[in-house]
Scaffold this active site. Sequence first.
Site, PDB file in Angstrom:
ATOM      1  N   GLU A  51      11.017  -3.939   5.525  1.00 18.53           N
ATOM      2  CA  GLU A  51       9.963  -3.467   6.418  1.00 18.53           C
ATOM      3  C   GLU A  51      10.366  -3.529   7.889  1.00 18.53           C
ATOM      4  OE1 GLU A  51       7.658  -1.978   5.169  1.00 18.53           O
ATOM      5  OE2 GLU A  51       6.869  -2.864   3.339  1.00 18.53           O
ATOM      6  N   TYR A  53       0.806  -1.217   0.000  1.00 18.12           N
ATOM      7  CA  TYR A  53       0.000   0.000   0.000  1.00 18.12           C
ATOM      8  C   TYR A  53       0.843   1.273   0.000  1.00 18.12           C
ATOM      9  CZ  TYR A  53       1.238  -0.590   4.898  1.00 18.12           C
ATOM     10  OH  TYR A  53       1.942  -0.791   6.063  1.00 18.12           O
ATOM     11  N   GLY A  54       2.172   1.133  -0.176  1.00 16.63           N
ATOM     12  CA  GLY A  54       3.038   2.308  -0.103  1.00 16.63           C
ATOM     13  C   GLY A  54       4.151   2.262  -1.119  1.00 16.63           C
ATOM     14  N   THR A  55       5.397   2.291  -0.646  1.00 16.40           N
ATOM     15  CA  THR A  55       6.539   2.439  -1.539  1.00 16.40           C
ATOM     16  C   THR A  55       6.855   1.177  -2.340  1.00 16.40           C
ATOM     17  OG1 THR A  55       8.113   1.805   0.198  1.00 16.40           O
ATOM     18  CG2 THR A  55       7.564   4.151  -0.014  1.00 16.40           C
ATOM     19  N   LEU A  56       6.166   0.072  -2.057  1.00 13.15           N
ATOM     20  CA  LEU A  56       6.332  -1.137  -2.864  1.00 13.15           C
ATOM     21  C   LEU A  56       5.399  -1.157  -4.071  1.00 13.15           C
ATOM     22  CD1 LEU A  56       6.689  -3.799  -0.022  1.00 13.15           C
ATOM     23  CD2 LEU A  56       8.409  -3.313  -1.771  1.00 13.15           C
TER      24      LEU A  56
END
Length: 336
Positions: free
Chosen positions: A122, A58-61
């Site tokens: 993470e 849900y972010g930088t991935l």
Amino acid sequence: MDLYSDFCPEFTEMINNIRSNFYKMEIEGRFLGPWKENYEKDIKAINEYFTHRKVFVYGTLMSGEFNHNYLINSTYLSQGTIEGYDMYNVGFFPAIIEGDDLIIGELYQVPIKDLSSIDNLEGEGTFYLKKCETVRDAEGKTSFAYIYVFLEDVSNLERISAWNEEYVWYVSYGSNMLKERFLCYIRGGSFEGSRYRQPCEDTSLPVAVKPFKIPYDMYFGNRSYSWEEGGVSFLDTSKKGNALGVAYLITKKQFEHLVKQENSGRPPKEGYGWYENIIDLGMMDGFKVKTITNNNLRSYNPPCDTYSDILHEGIKENWPHISDEDIEDYIYNCIR
């Protein structure tokens, strides 16, 4: 099994033995059963399943973000959502904790061999906790996937609704309640001979769809040549009411495109178009809820049978617990 391997050690050992045996069978090319039946397709599919895990990011991935290279060997499955979490801006990346909102992200099939590098990124176990969660894809289907939940304090962080896109719930209460017809506004085209709609620049599916009660009454008005000169749906915002609607979670750009399409290709403007008034209906799952109607009550006009049938289908599709008789009563009571 990955998260709770000690819950039933005997079961874990049994499954691991089966997996190990299937790997050997594929390596050695042993695909035939006792009666020479060929299980090659099945064995390879099982081995593929056990060598990958689904991961919801849900972010930088996500695609286009600076850590997406960690998923270079992974397969994109679809956009997706998880419920019961809130998102915060940590600075260069987002974080989620358990809460009340809906989180938008992407679902991937990730090789097990790549999971350790993602865990390290993470800070799994110290900075984030990896857990299994139910993910709903753009078609409404659910599956289990790993997610990473933030373990640190968020009290001084900004709460946000999404990381790299702005979204809004668009609520339809007319023919767009039927998803197949609504998608003509996104992908372009016409529905069963209705007027052609220009495609949106972003043709992606809505990331979530929910039934929604609108606090105003719906009525039929104007004379539509697209619907056999019958009336179409509007809202009476002069008083409180109770209309059935369907909420689509789409990008703000998609919403702007849809509003233009409902107003002959132009932005809504006082005194121009049938749906000139954008109405705020509050918040849901952390996103603004909006719908459109006219500023003034339109001249009443009952709908044609085709329009009524599409309303019926749209309500049934999204409100399955409502009987056909009650749907017919609802539509009839909207006629003025």
